[in-house]
Design a protein around this motif. Structure first.
Motif, PDB file in Angstrom:
ATOM      1  N   GLY A   1      18.039  21.481  42.352  1.00 29.62           N
ATOM      2  CA  GLY A   1      17.069  21.019  43.335  1.00 29.62           C
ATOM      3  C   GLY A   1      17.309  21.672  44.683  1.00 29.62           C
ATOM      4  O   GLY A   1      18.327  22.339  44.912  1.00 29.62           O
ATOM      5  N   MET A   2      16.390  21.460  45.617  1.00 29.97           N
ATOM      6  CA  MET A   2      16.483  22.121  46.912  1.00 29.97           C
ATOM      7  C   MET A   2      17.747  21.712  47.669  1.00 29.97           C
ATOM      8  O   MET A   2      18.497  22.567  48.146  1.00 29.97           O
ATOM      9  CB  MET A   2      15.253  21.801  47.755  1.00 29.97           C
ATOM     10  N   VAL A   3      18.009  20.432  47.769  1.00 27.91           N
ATOM     11  CA  VAL A   3      19.210  19.976  48.470  1.00 27.91           C
ATOM     12  C   VAL A   3      20.459  20.396  47.704  1.00 27.91           C
ATOM     13  O   VAL A   3      21.433  20.887  48.287  1.00 27.91           O
ATOM     14  CB  VAL A   3      19.179  18.450  48.669  1.00 27.91           C
ATOM     15  N   GLY A   4      20.434  20.227  46.404  1.00 31.46           N
ATOM     16  CA  GLY A   4      21.582  20.590  45.592  1.00 31.46           C
ATOM     17  C   GLY A   4      21.933  22.058  45.665  1.00 31.46           C
ATOM     18  O   GLY A   4      23.117  22.430  45.657  1.00 31.46           O
ATOM     19  N   GLN A   5      20.925  22.929  45.763  1.00 33.39           N
ATOM     20  CA  GLN A   5      21.187  24.360  45.926  1.00 33.39           C
ATOM     21  C   GLN A   5      21.970  24.614  47.218  1.00 33.39           C
ATOM     22  O   GLN A   5      22.895  25.423  47.252  1.00 33.39           O
ATOM     23  CB  GLN A   5      19.880  25.130  45.969  1.00 33.39           C
TER      24      GLN A   5
END
Length: 221
Positions: free
Chosen positions: A10-14
């Motif tokens: 996901g965006m935050v996880g990346q």
């Protein structure tokens, strides 16, 4: 520090994965999810599991960054609660006691669990339930998150909106400094809190930005 990371695609996880791989304080990262992250690094190990509810307890890690989530838009209430509340607690309950667990919640989460907005109640209930576990828990409540370093959202509409907003980000940061952050700052703040702790168990957007600036590499590196 040995980190388990949920939601790395996901965006935050990346953004969190990027900061973990760049930070010398992180010895190893185990990325757990339903699909591969598409990144190769000596620190990184992946565990691909179709059903995260069936995940077996994982040992040998002292920190968990939980960035997995789903938007409430267009999702049935029962499914949103299943992923946001039940899955988060299912994972947290399988971790060893005293694990540092940093949960990505959201600005406006309702810790009273009595508000009119359903998603906020569910987020608040998740924060409250995590706080009762024998873990060292922190909840992050970011506001608007600008993706950096080529990171993108998996949602096509969001990808377009972020591209449009990117030139406006410096202005947003000056005008609304308490409600704007970046994927880089969230990752740095998670690492700072995991290493040095924080007097607040629930970090609002401004707290996240402050924590991100307390240590680590120069911003943008």
């Amino acid at each position: 520090m040995r980190v388990i990371l949920f939601g790395a695609t996901g965006m935050v996880g990346q953004g969190v994965l990027r900061e973990c791989l760049l930070d010398d304080r992180v010895e190893a990262v185990l990325a757990v999810g339903r699909s591969p992250v598409g990144v190769t690094h000596p620190k990184l190990t992946e565990l691909v599991e179709a059903d995260l509810f069936a995940l077996e307890p994982v040992t040998g890690y002292d920190t968990c960054f939980f960035c997995l989530g789903v938007s409430s838009v267009g999702v049935a209430p029962e499914e949103y609660e299943r992923i946001t509340y039940r899955l988060t607690l299912s994972v947290a309950r399988k971790l060893p006691e005293d694990t540092t667990f940093v949960y990505v919640s959201g600005a406006g989460a309702d810790s009273t669990e009595r508000g009119r907005v359903r998603w906020a109640r569910v987020k608040g209930a998740t924060e409250n339930a995590l706080a009762k576990l024998p873990l060292r828990t922190f909840a992050f409540r970011p506001g608007y998150i600008q993706p950096l370093h080529g990171i993108t959202s998996k949602t096509p509409l969001y990808r377009v909106l972020y591209r449009v907003a990117m030139p406006l980000y410096p202005l947003l940061r000056r005008v609304l400094p308490r409600v704007v952050t970046t994927t880089e700052e969230i990752g740095r703040a998670m690492l700072e809190v995991a290493v040095n702790g924080c007097e607040r168990a629930v970090l609002e957007n401004a707290d996240i930005v402050t924590a991100a600036g307390r240590g680590g590499r120069p911003a943008g590196s």
